[in-house]
Design an enzyme around this catalytic site. Structure first.
Site, short mmCIF file in Angstrom:
data_model
loop_
_atom_site.label_atom_id
_atom_site.label_comp_id
_atom_site.label_asym_id
_atom_site.label_seq_id
_atom_site.Cartn_x
_atom_site.Cartn_y
_atom_site.Cartn_z
N HIS A 176 0.85 -1.20 0.00
CA HIS A 176 0.00 0.00 0.00
C HIS A 176 0.88 1.25 0.00
O HIS A 176 2.10 1.16 0.17
CB HIS A 176 -0.96 0.01 1.20
CG HIS A 176 -0.32 0.24 2.52
ND1 HIS A 176 0.39 -0.74 3.20
CD2 HIS A 176 -0.26 1.35 3.32
CE1 HIS A 176 0.83 -0.25 4.35
NE2 HIS A 176 0.46 1.02 4.44
N HIS B 282 0.82 5.73 0.99
CA HIS B 282 0.18 6.92 1.53
C HIS B 282 0.82 8.14 0.89
O HIS B 282 2.02 8.14 0.60
CB HIS B 282 0.37 7.03 3.05
CG HIS B 282 -0.15 5.88 3.84
ND1 HIS B 282 -1.50 5.65 4.00
CD2 HIS B 282 0.49 4.92 4.54
CE1 HIS B 282 -1.67 4.58 4.76
NE2 HIS B 282 -0.47 4.12 5.11
N TYR C 89 11.81 4.04 0.26
CA TYR C 89 10.68 4.47 -0.57
C TYR C 89 9.84 5.51 0.17
O TYR C 89 8.65 5.32 0.42
CB TYR C 89 9.83 3.27 -0.94
CG TYR C 89 10.64 2.09 -1.43
CD1 TYR C 89 11.33 2.14 -2.64
CD2 TYR C 89 10.75 0.93 -0.66
CE1 TYR C 89 12.09 1.07 -3.08
CE2 TYR C 89 11.50 -0.15 -1.10
CZ TYR C 89 12.18 -0.07 -2.30
OH TYR C 89 12.93 -1.13 -2.73
#
Length: 209
Positions: free
Chosen positions: A60, A62, A152
């Site tokens: 996932h 954000h 990342y």
């Protein structure tokens, strides 16, 4: 199919969460960051936006995105980004167009869950809190012991700009940060930006631009 109405507030800043359709044991986003990084600027050409903070985890991501004045159409942007990623993934690996998510529902954007989460940034305190949440997220999920060790993340851009020290949040209690307690206030200090009404004046793109 039920269509969910989303709140429209043009020209403001938003926090988003996007999940892969199959999250358990899935490392697709960090394995193919090249495709993810290609999708964002491709869509940005015709549908401008900023990226003020971001983090990509294996299953996932954000990010905080300010939209231009008079523009509230984040759904089109995310649909195009997800489709671009899935389309190019399919070309490279033969990935199936329809992936089953945890509820057994077919997804329309290949690798992604159909829906995504959004939160309108209300004020400066809310902005700081969500930037801290983004940069702390890899530690919170157990992917790394230190914020600086996760590649990342826009955290490294913040360090280069002198916004965060490299050892940011090293001594912070994990449960207190995620709960928004007193440690969160200390750990999530951020250089002030204008939030309401216009995109933030300074952008800090991370791995997505």
């Amino acid at each position: 199919m039920t269509e969910y109405r989303r709140f429209r507030h043009p020209g403001t800043t938003w926090f988003f969460t996007l999940n892969l359709a199959g999250r358990r044991g899935n490392r697709l986003l960090t394995d193919r960051t090249d495709l993810l990084r290609a999708a964002f600027p491709h869509v940005k050409v015709k549908h401008p936006y900023g990226i003020n903070a971001s983090v990509v985890l294996p299953d996932h991501l954000h990010c905080i995105l300010p939209l231009p004045d008079g523009d509230s159409d984040f759904s089109t942007r995310w649909g195009l980004i997800k489709a671009h990623f899935s389309r190019h993934l399919e070309k490279l690996s033969g990935f199936q167009k329809a992936v089953q998510n945890g509820a057994g529902e077919a997804c329309t954007h290949g690798a992604w869950q159909r829906r995504f989460g959004e939160h309108l940034i209300r004020d400066e305190a809310d902005y700081r809190q969500h930037i801290g949440y983004i940069h702390w997220n890899p530690v919170d999920h157990g992917w790394t012991q230190s914020v600086k060790d996760w590649p990342y993340s826009s955290f490294h851009r913040y360090v280069r700009r002198g916004v965060h020290p490299e050892n940011w949040a090293n001594d912070v209690n994990v449960s207190n940060v995620t709960a928004g307690g007193s440690d969160a206030n200390d750990a999530m200090r951020f250089v002030p930006h204008r939030i309401l009404g216009t995109p933030c004046a300074a952008s800090a793109p991370g791995t997505l631009e």
